[in-house]
Design an enzyme around this catalytic site. Structure first.
Site, PDB file in Angstrom:
ATOM      1  N   LYS A  34       0.820  -1.295  -0.016  1.00 53.50           N
ATOM      2  CA  LYS A  34      -0.074   0.051  -0.038  1.00 53.50           C
ATOM      3  C   LYS A  34       0.872   1.323  -0.191  1.00 53.50           C
ATOM      4  CE  LYS A  34      -3.948  -2.194   2.229  1.00 53.50           C
ATOM      5  NZ  LYS A  34      -4.527  -2.574   0.938  1.00 53.50           N
ATOM      6  N   CYS A  35       1.905   1.261  -0.703  1.00 50.42           N
ATOM      7  CA  CYS A  35       2.815   2.272  -0.945  1.00 50.42           C
ATOM      8  C   CYS A  35       2.702   3.045  -2.215  1.00 50.42           C
ATOM      9  CB  CYS A  35       4.081   1.932  -0.699  1.00 50.42           C
ATOM     10  SG  CYS A  35       5.632   3.044  -0.814  1.00 50.42           S
ATOM     11  N   GLY A  36       3.234   4.197  -2.417  1.00 51.34           N
ATOM     12  CA  GLY A  36       3.114   4.822  -3.845  1.00 51.34           C
ATOM     13  C   GLY A  36       4.105   4.129  -4.460  1.00 51.34           C
ATOM     14  N   THR A  38       4.607   0.914  -4.786  1.00 48.05           N
ATOM     15  CA  THR A  38       4.246  -0.637  -4.988  1.00 48.05           C
ATOM     16  C   THR A  38       4.210  -0.812  -6.281  1.00 48.05           C
ATOM     17  OG1 THR A  38       2.888  -0.781  -2.835  1.00 48.05           O
ATOM     18  CG2 THR A  38       2.441  -2.104  -4.598  1.00 48.05           C
TER      19      THR A  38
END
Length: 160
Positions: A34-36, A38
Site C-alpha cells: 500500500k505504498c506509492g 508498490t
C-alpha cells in the site's frame, strides 16, 4: 563475502537460508503493498525474468514499519503480489529493517552500504540493495526505478 547462515522464512511458511542464494547476484528489497512505490513490483519481476537465468535473484521482504503500508498477513501479501504483479521471485515473511528487531540480513546490508551522509537506517519502502557474489553492496533509494539498475546488474552478474 556474502553473509552466511541467516535464517529466512518464505511467505508460504517454508524455512530457508540465505545460503541457498550464495554465488548469485542479489537484489534485496523491502516491499509494501500500500505504498506509492508498490508498482515497482512490476519492474522487479521484469528484472527477475530477464536476468534470473544468468544469476540474479530478487529477494522481496515485506515490511510494515513505514506508515503501516504492509498490513496484511503472509497469505494476503502473496495473493496481492501474484494477482496484481505476477510476482514469482522469492518473497519472505514480514521483516523489520530498522530498530531493535532488525533482521540480521538488513543489519549486514546497512553496515555494508550506509545511506546518505552515513545513515544506517532504511528510510522507506522499496529501498534496494544490490549484492554481488563477492559481497560488494550498493544501496539504491526507494524512488530509483528497478529498471535503472540494469547496468549495475549486468556488470555484477557472474561472468559480467
Amino acid at each position: 563475502m556474502q553473509p552466511k547462515d541467516i535464517a529466512l522464512r518464505l511467505l508460504d511458511g517454508r524455512d530457508t537460508n540465505i545460503n541457498d542464494y550464495q554465488g548469485k547476484l542479489w537484489l534485496v528489497v523491502n516491499t509494501a503493498s500500500k505504498c506509492g512505490f508498490t508498482p515497482q513490483y512490476e519492474e522487479l519481476e521484469a528484472l527477475w525474468r530477464e536476468f534470473g537465468d544468468q544469476g540474479l535473484v530478487v529477494l522481496g521482504f515485506p515490511c510494515n514499519q513505514f506508515m503501516s503500508q504492509e498490513p496484511g498477513e503472509a497469505g494476503d501479501i502473496a495473493q496481492f503480489c501474484s494477482l496484481n504483479y505476477g510476482v514469482s521471485f522469492p518473497m519472505f515473511t514480514k521483516t523489520e529493517v530498522n530498530g531493535p528487531n532488525t533482521h540480521p540480513l538488513f543489519s549486514w546490508l546497512k553496515d555494508k552500504a550506509p545511506g546518505v551522509m552515513g545513515s544506517r537506517a532504511v528510510k522507506w519502502n522499496f529501498t534496494k540493495f544490490l549484492v554481488s557474489p563477492d559481497g560488494q553492496v550498493k544501496r539504491y533509494a526507494p524512488r530509483t526505478a528497478p529498471s535503472r539498475l540494469k547496468g549495475a546488474i549486468t556488470q555484477w552478474l557472474p561472468g559480467g
